[in-house]
Motif scaffolding. Structure first.
Motif, PDB file in Angstrom:
ATOM      1  N   ILE A 175      -8.871  64.491  56.952  1.00 35.87           N
ATOM      2  CA  ILE A 175     -10.312  64.474  56.684  1.00 35.87           C
ATOM      3  C   ILE A 175     -10.976  65.651  57.386  1.00 35.87           C
ATOM      4  O   ILE A 175     -11.652  66.465  56.761  1.00 35.87           O
ATOM      5  CB  ILE A 175     -10.936  63.130  57.108  1.00 35.87           C
ATOM      6  CG1 ILE A 175     -10.347  62.009  56.238  1.00 35.87           C
ATOM      7  CG2 ILE A 175     -12.453  63.179  56.972  1.00 35.87           C
ATOM      8  CD1 ILE A 175     -10.771  60.603  56.620  1.00 35.87           C
ATOM      9  N   GLU A 176     -10.769  65.752  58.685  1.00 32.89           N
ATOM     10  CA  GLU A 176     -11.273  66.914  59.420  1.00 32.89           C
ATOM     11  C   GLU A 176     -10.391  68.118  59.083  1.00 32.89           C
ATOM     12  O   GLU A 176      -9.234  67.965  58.703  1.00 32.89           O
ATOM     13  CB  GLU A 176     -11.220  66.660  60.929  1.00 32.89           C
ATOM     14  CG  GLU A 176     -11.992  65.430  61.401  1.00 32.89           C
ATOM     15  CD  GLU A 176     -13.501  65.576  61.285  1.00 32.89           C
ATOM     16  OE1 GLU A 176     -13.985  66.723  61.114  1.00 32.89           O
ATOM     17  OE2 GLU A 176     -14.192  64.552  61.362  1.00 32.89           O
ATOM     18  N   LYS A 225      -6.590  63.045  51.254  1.00 33.23           N
ATOM     19  CA  LYS A 225      -5.743  62.758  52.416  1.00 33.23           C
ATOM     20  C   LYS A 225      -4.799  61.629  52.021  1.00 33.23           C
ATOM     21  O   LYS A 225      -5.303  60.573  51.638  1.00 33.23           O
ATOM     22  CB  LYS A 225      -6.595  62.319  53.594  1.00 33.23           C
ATOM     23  CG  LYS A 225      -5.738  61.837  54.783  1.00 33.23           C
ATOM     24  CD  LYS A 225      -6.564  61.348  55.950  1.00 33.23           C
ATOM     25  CE  LYS A 225      -5.634  60.917  57.078  1.00 33.23           C
ATOM     26  NZ  LYS A 225      -6.344  60.553  58.297  1.00 33.23           N
ATOM     27  N   GLN A 249     -17.530  59.375  54.766  1.00 37.55           N
ATOM     28  CA  GLN A 249     -17.748  60.401  55.788  1.00 37.55           C
ATOM     29  C   GLN A 249     -18.087  61.697  55.072  1.00 37.55           C
ATOM     30  O   GLN A 249     -17.474  62.027  54.063  1.00 37.55           O
ATOM     31  CB  GLN A 249     -16.487  60.580  56.638  1.00 37.55           C
ATOM     32  CG  GLN A 249     -16.755  61.291  57.947  1.00 37.55           C
ATOM     33  CD  GLN A 249     -15.546  61.282  58.891  1.00 37.55           C
ATOM     34  OE1 GLN A 249     -14.461  60.848  58.524  1.00 37.55           O
ATOM     35  NE2 GLN A 249     -15.735  61.769  60.099  1.00 37.55           N
ATOM     36  N   LYS A 302      -2.596  64.475  64.709  1.00 32.01           N
ATOM     37  CA  LYS A 302      -3.484  65.213  65.588  1.00 32.01           C
ATOM     38  C   LYS A 302      -3.767  64.331  66.796  1.00 32.01           C
ATOM     39  O   LYS A 302      -3.788  63.113  66.684  1.00 32.01           O
ATOM     40  CB  LYS A 302      -4.762  65.669  64.869  1.00 32.01           C
ATOM     41  CG  LYS A 302      -5.462  64.604  64.093  1.00 32.01           C
ATOM     42  CD  LYS A 302      -6.656  65.160  63.313  1.00 32.01           C
ATOM     43  CE  LYS A 302      -6.265  65.925  62.063  1.00 32.01           C
ATOM     44  NZ  LYS A 302      -7.427  66.314  61.252  1.00 32.01           N
ATOM     45  N   HIS A 308      -6.017  62.578  68.965  1.00 28.32           N
ATOM     46  CA  HIS A 308      -7.417  62.179  69.104  1.00 28.32           C
ATOM     47  C   HIS A 308      -7.812  62.387  70.558  1.00 28.32           C
ATOM     48  O   HIS A 308      -7.051  62.066  71.469  1.00 28.32           O
ATOM     49  CB  HIS A 308      -7.613  60.733  68.658  1.00 28.32           C
ATOM     50  CG  HIS A 308      -7.680  60.628  67.168  1.00 28.32           C
ATOM     51  ND1 HIS A 308      -8.601  59.871  66.516  1.00 28.32           N
ATOM     52  CD2 HIS A 308      -6.948  61.239  66.219  1.00 28.32           C
ATOM     53  CE1 HIS A 308      -8.429  60.009  65.214  1.00 28.32           C
ATOM     54  NE2 HIS A 308      -7.421  60.821  65.017  1.00 28.32           N
ATOM     55  N   HIS A 309      -8.986  62.949  70.758  1.00 25.44           N
ATOM     56  CA  HIS A 309      -9.366  63.377  72.105  1.00 25.44           C
ATOM     57  C   HIS A 309      -9.299  62.229  73.105  1.00 25.44           C
ATOM     58  O   HIS A 309      -9.051  62.431  74.271  1.00 25.44           O
ATOM     59  CB  HIS A 309     -10.782  63.963  72.082  1.00 25.44           C
ATOM     60  CG  HIS A 309     -11.824  62.905  71.965  1.00 25.44           C
ATOM     61  ND1 HIS A 309     -12.139  62.293  70.784  1.00 25.44           N
ATOM     62  CD2 HIS A 309     -12.574  62.320  72.918  1.00 25.44           C
ATOM     63  CE1 HIS A 309     -13.065  61.374  71.019  1.00 25.44           C
ATOM     64  NE2 HIS A 309     -13.341  61.366  72.295  1.00 25.44           N
ATOM     65  N   ARG A 324      -8.487  70.319  71.206  1.00 22.57           N
ATOM     66  CA  ARG A 324      -8.639  68.869  71.360  1.00 22.57           C
ATOM     67  C   ARG A 324      -8.325  68.422  72.778  1.00 22.57           C
ATOM     68  O   ARG A 324      -9.015  67.586  73.355  1.00 22.57           O
ATOM     69  CB  ARG A 324      -7.703  68.137  70.399  1.00 22.57           C
ATOM     70  CG  ARG A 324      -8.181  68.174  68.982  1.00 22.57           C
ATOM     71  CD  ARG A 324      -7.136  67.613  68.027  1.00 22.57           C
ATOM     72  NE  ARG A 324      -7.772  67.476  66.734  1.00 22.57           N
ATOM     73  CZ  ARG A 324      -8.505  66.449  66.374  1.00 22.57           C
ATOM     74  NH1 ARG A 324      -8.658  65.428  67.192  1.00 22.57           N
ATOM     75  NH2 ARG A 324      -9.098  66.417  65.214  1.00 22.57           N
ATOM     76  N   GLU A 352      -2.573  57.294  64.935  1.00 27.38           N
ATOM     77  CA  GLU A 352      -2.512  58.702  64.518  1.00 27.38           C
ATOM     78  C   GLU A 352      -2.095  59.613  65.661  1.00 27.38           C
ATOM     79  O   GLU A 352      -1.513  60.657  65.449  1.00 27.38           O
ATOM     80  CB  GLU A 352      -3.849  59.163  63.947  1.00 27.38           C
ATOM     81  CG  GLU A 352      -4.096  58.600  62.576  1.00 27.38           C
ATOM     82  CD  GLU A 352      -4.631  59.611  61.580  1.00 27.38           C
ATOM     83  OE1 GLU A 352      -5.330  60.538  62.000  1.00 27.38           O
ATOM     84  OE2 GLU A 352      -4.326  59.456  60.396  1.00 27.38           O
ATOM     85  N   GLY A 358     -15.168  62.550  68.368  1.00 27.81           N
ATOM     86  CA  GLY A 358     -15.582  62.951  69.712  1.00 27.81           C
ATOM     87  C   GLY A 358     -15.597  64.463  69.901  1.00 27.81           C
ATOM     88  O   GLY A 358     -16.542  64.995  70.479  1.00 27.81           O
TER      89      GLY A 358
HETATM   90  O1  LIG Z   1     -13.000  60.276  67.906  1.00 30.58           O
HETATM   91  C1  LIG Z   1     -12.261  61.000  67.285  1.00 30.58           C
HETATM   92  N1  LIG Z   1     -11.576  61.904  67.984  1.00 30.58           N
HETATM   93  C2  LIG Z   1     -10.776  62.804  67.419  1.00 30.58           C
HETATM   94  O2  LIG Z   1     -10.172  63.613  68.108  1.00 30.58           O
HETATM   95  C3  LIG Z   1     -10.693  62.735  65.990  1.00 30.58           C
HETATM   96  N2  LIG Z   1     -10.006  63.450  65.089  1.00 30.58           N
HETATM   97  C4  LIG Z   1     -10.306  62.927  63.859  1.00 30.58           C
HETATM   98  N3  LIG Z   1     -11.169  61.927  63.981  1.00 30.58           N
HETATM   99  C5  LIG Z   1     -11.721  61.071  62.922  1.00 30.58           C
HETATM  100  O3  LIG Z   1     -10.644  60.246  62.461  1.00 30.58           O
HETATM  101  C6  LIG Z   1     -10.717  60.075  61.047  1.00 30.58           C
HETATM  102  C7  LIG Z   1      -9.455  60.600  60.407  1.00 30.58           C
HETATM  103  O4  LIG Z   1      -9.468  61.971  60.597  1.00 30.58           O
HETATM  104  P1  LIG Z   1      -8.340  62.970  60.111  1.00 30.58           P
HETATM  105  O5  LIG Z   1      -8.039  62.629  58.678  1.00 30.58           O
HETATM  106  O6  LIG Z   1      -8.926  64.327  60.274  1.00 30.58           O
HETATM  107  O7  LIG Z   1      -7.159  62.719  61.006  1.00 30.58           O
HETATM  108  C8  LIG Z   1     -11.969  60.827  60.608  1.00 30.58           C
HETATM  109  O8  LIG Z   1     -13.010  59.888  60.561  1.00 30.58           O
HETATM  110  C9  LIG Z   1     -12.180  61.849  61.704  1.00 30.58           C
HETATM  111  O9  LIG Z   1     -13.528  62.255  61.832  1.00 30.58           O
HETATM  112  C10 LIG Z   1     -11.402  61.770  65.292  1.00 30.58           C
HETATM  113  N4  LIG Z   1     -12.182  60.902  65.934  1.00 30.58           N
END
Ligand SMILES: O=c1[nH]c(=O)c2[nH+]cn([C@@H]3O[C@H](COP(=O)(O)O)[C@@H](O)[C@H]3O)c2[nH]1
Ligand SMILES: Nc1ncnc2c1ncn2[C@@H]1O[C@H](COP(=O)(O)OP(=O)(O)OP(=O)(O)O)[C@@H](O)[C@H]1O
Ligand SMILES: NC(=O)CC[C@H](N)C(=O)O
Ligand SMILES: [Mg+2]
Length: 525
Positions: free
Chosen positions: A522-523, A517, A446, A356, A358-359, A308, A343, A405
């Motif tokens: 989600i990812e 979740k 999604q 995580k 986010h990028h 990431r 997040e 992203g």
């Molecule tokens: O622009 C983004 N950059 C990222 O690094 C990133 N990581 C997770 N997602 C999106 O966020 C929502 C929640 O995802 P997770 O349950 O995986 O945390 C879901 O909609 C994921 O697709 C991201 N979107």
């Protein structure tokens, strides 16, 4: 400009509840701006924030435990209403001289509370009446501890059989505590309770509407950016498309968009995005082909957080390169929204754990040459969609599923290779086309395929196959903070699975992800 929509705001002090964001959403749904901050916000900051009302969230800690958090005393001295929810009520009770006790039995789920008296917070809000005419409310509880003695200055407003002090109100001041959670939809009258608190008790006006949000955002962008040039990272996703429309309206020709093809996009996505923008928007979009750059940097990298960060940094490198080709670009715009910030724990709350990075938030380099402009940084996804519609974006664009992203980079587990990305693109395309054909695309929030770099044995035409595994994921969610796996029809899953295994050589098995979740995200990475 019309009324300042941030002037009347509610402060939500976060004690770490899973539902704190829902509180913020509920308050905004009622039409009032709210922000979440950490419970230990300083007195000076609270005074400067100047809230019209304060909400104390729930939380995992236990009031009787030594060192457990307390509400800053100043919130009770501002002369504004205070609402304590669950932990928030418990600490309020303790801070005013009442008593809270732990218990071995926790109460989790549906409960019916009986109103005592009919004034203040719950005034005239009820689902049923009991035999003696008292109001009954269907609510949702999640607690172990309880208030066992009211402070002297408080009186009872709600009770249940198992929780005799389920709601309390200060005798002279607008301070309220409720043991149940009005922010979750299972509490049927939750919205009315927030309306009551925010509009009537705090006296706020409902100014937080899509039209006002747009007007305010445009004014703020113009003020911040002045005559400077702005580069927008445009993905074709909901958030950055809304930012593009907003900035185009605010600063017109000063905006240039860069769409980065990082090699981690879906099948034909690059062409589709370029075409969609050429057709609909009238904004300048440059396409940067950076597949080799991204895949090169990702070679040999397995750790999801490392991936990431590399992707986030490489995005910025590409933006830098593109900006250098234009003259004097000062600002980088991004479609960052509130959940990205929360997040990644970049939020002002500082109390959330990093789930995580986010990028576009945690993944940004420290020595960036741009200044950032993120007009959606304080909005939830559903608010972003509303303002997209307000700005006249096409329905299909506004209601697209989000696509992260880092793209396929976090859907290929472990090391990213072009070979894997190519297989995954085909599988994802089959899944999404079938989902659309069956009318399920709009019923899920999604959906996507994930590439598992493990091999599994199969048999095709009497021959042995030893190939990779694809997992399918589809979820239903409103806020993307919690999600339920979508109960897709078996027939559809069967068709998708057959098509993937038959049409893609290199895949021998398909699985469906049935994790919610939390605890899963989600990812997959
Ligand atoms: O622009 C983004 N950059 C990222 O690094 C990133 N990581 C997770 N997602 C999106 O966020 C929502 C929640 O995802 P997770 O349950 O995986 O945390 C879901 O909609 C994921 O697709 C991201 N979107
Ligand atoms: N391929 C890309 N090219 C340029 N910028 C990108 C790209 N992917 C992501 N970004 C930038 O990162 C931001 C965050 O990505 P994110 O996926 O959260 O938002 P989005 O793609 O705009 O909307 P959605 O959440 O609906 O996919 C985007 O708003 C955009 O500014
Ligand atoms: N949801 C909550 O705020 C719970 C508060 C406290 N931890 C309890 O168990 O009662
Ligand atoms: Mg996206």
């Amino acid at each position: 400009m019309s009324a300042d929509i941030h002037a009347q705001k509610i402060l939500i002090l976060d004690f770490g509840s899973q539902y704190t964001q829902l509180i913020a959403r509920r308050v905004r749904e009622v039409g009032v701006y709210s922000e979440i901050r950490a419970f230990d916000m300083s007195e000076a900051e609270i005074r400067e924030f100047d809230p019209r009302g304060v909400i104390l969230s729930g939380g995992p800690e236990s009031v009787p435990a030594p060192g457990s958090p307390r509400a800053p005393q100043v919130v009770f001295e501002l002369g504004v209403p205070v609402l304590g929810i669950c932990y928030g009520m418990q600490t309020m009770a303790e801070q005013f001289g009442g008593k809270v006790e732990g218990s071995d039995i926790s109460e989790f789920g549906y409960a019916q509370i009986r109103q005592v008296g009919n004034r203040g917070l719950l005034h005239d809000i009820r689902d049923h009446y009991d035999a003696d005419g008292s109001g009954l409310l269907d609510v949702w509880m999640s607690h172990g501890d309880k208030v066992v003695e009211l402070p002297e200055s408080f009186e009872l407003i709600a009770e249940t059989g198992s929780c005799p002090i389920a709601g309390m109100a200060h005798r002279d001041k607008p301070f309220f505590g409720i043991q149940f959670h009005p922010e979750v939809t299972h509490t049927l009258q939750g919205k009315r309770i927030f309306e009551h608190f925010v509009l009537e008790l705090c006296g706020c006006q409902a100014l937080w509407t899509p039209a006002n949000i747009v007007e305010d955002a445009i004014a703020r962008v113009r003020e911040t950016v002045g005559g400077d040039k702005v580069l927008l990272g445009l993905s074709g996703g909901v958030d950055s498309s809304v930012v593009a429309a907003l900035l185009h309206k605010a600063i017109g020709e000063q905006l240039t968009c860069v769409f980065v093809d990082n090699g981690l996009l879906r099948l034909n996505e690059g062409d589709q995005v370029m075409e969609m923008f050429a057709r609909n928007m009238g904004v300048k979009v440059i396409r940067a082909d950076a597949e080799e750059l991204f895949l090169g940097k990702l070679a040999g990298v397995n750790d999801p957080e490392d991936k990431r960060k590399i992707i986030g940094n490489t995005f910025i490198d590409v933006f830098d390169t593109e900006a250098a080709k234009l003259s004097d670009v000062k600002w980088l715009a991004q479609g960052t929204i509130y959940p990205d910030v929360i997040e990644s724990a970049g939020a002002k709350t500082g109390k959330a754990h990093v789930i995580k990075s986010h990028h576009n938030v945690g993944g940004l380099p420290e020595d960036m040459s741009f200044e950032l402009i993120e007009p959606l940084r304080e909005l939830f996804k559903d608010e972003v969609r509303q303002i997209g519609l307000e700005l006249g974006l096409p329905w299909d664009m506004v209601f697209r599923h989000p696509f992260p992203g880092p793209g396929l980079g976090v859907r290929i587990l472990g090391e990213v290779k072009k070979e894997y990305a190519d297989l995954l693109r085909l599988a994802d395309d089959i899944f999404i086309s079938e989902l659309r054909a069956a009318g399920w695309y709009d019923k899920t929030s999604q959906a996507f395929a994930v590439f598992l770099p493990v091999k599994s044995v199969g048999v095709v035409g009497d021959g042995r196959r030893y190939e990779y595994v694809i997992a399918l994921r589809a979820v239903e969610t409103i806020d993307f903070m919690t999600a339920r796996w979508a109960h897709l029809p078996y027939e559809m899953l069967e068709k998708v699975s057959n098509r993937i295994i038959n049409e893609i050589s290199g895949v021998s098995r398909v699985t469906y992800d049935v994790s919610s979740k939390p605890p899963a995200t989600i990812e997959w990475e």
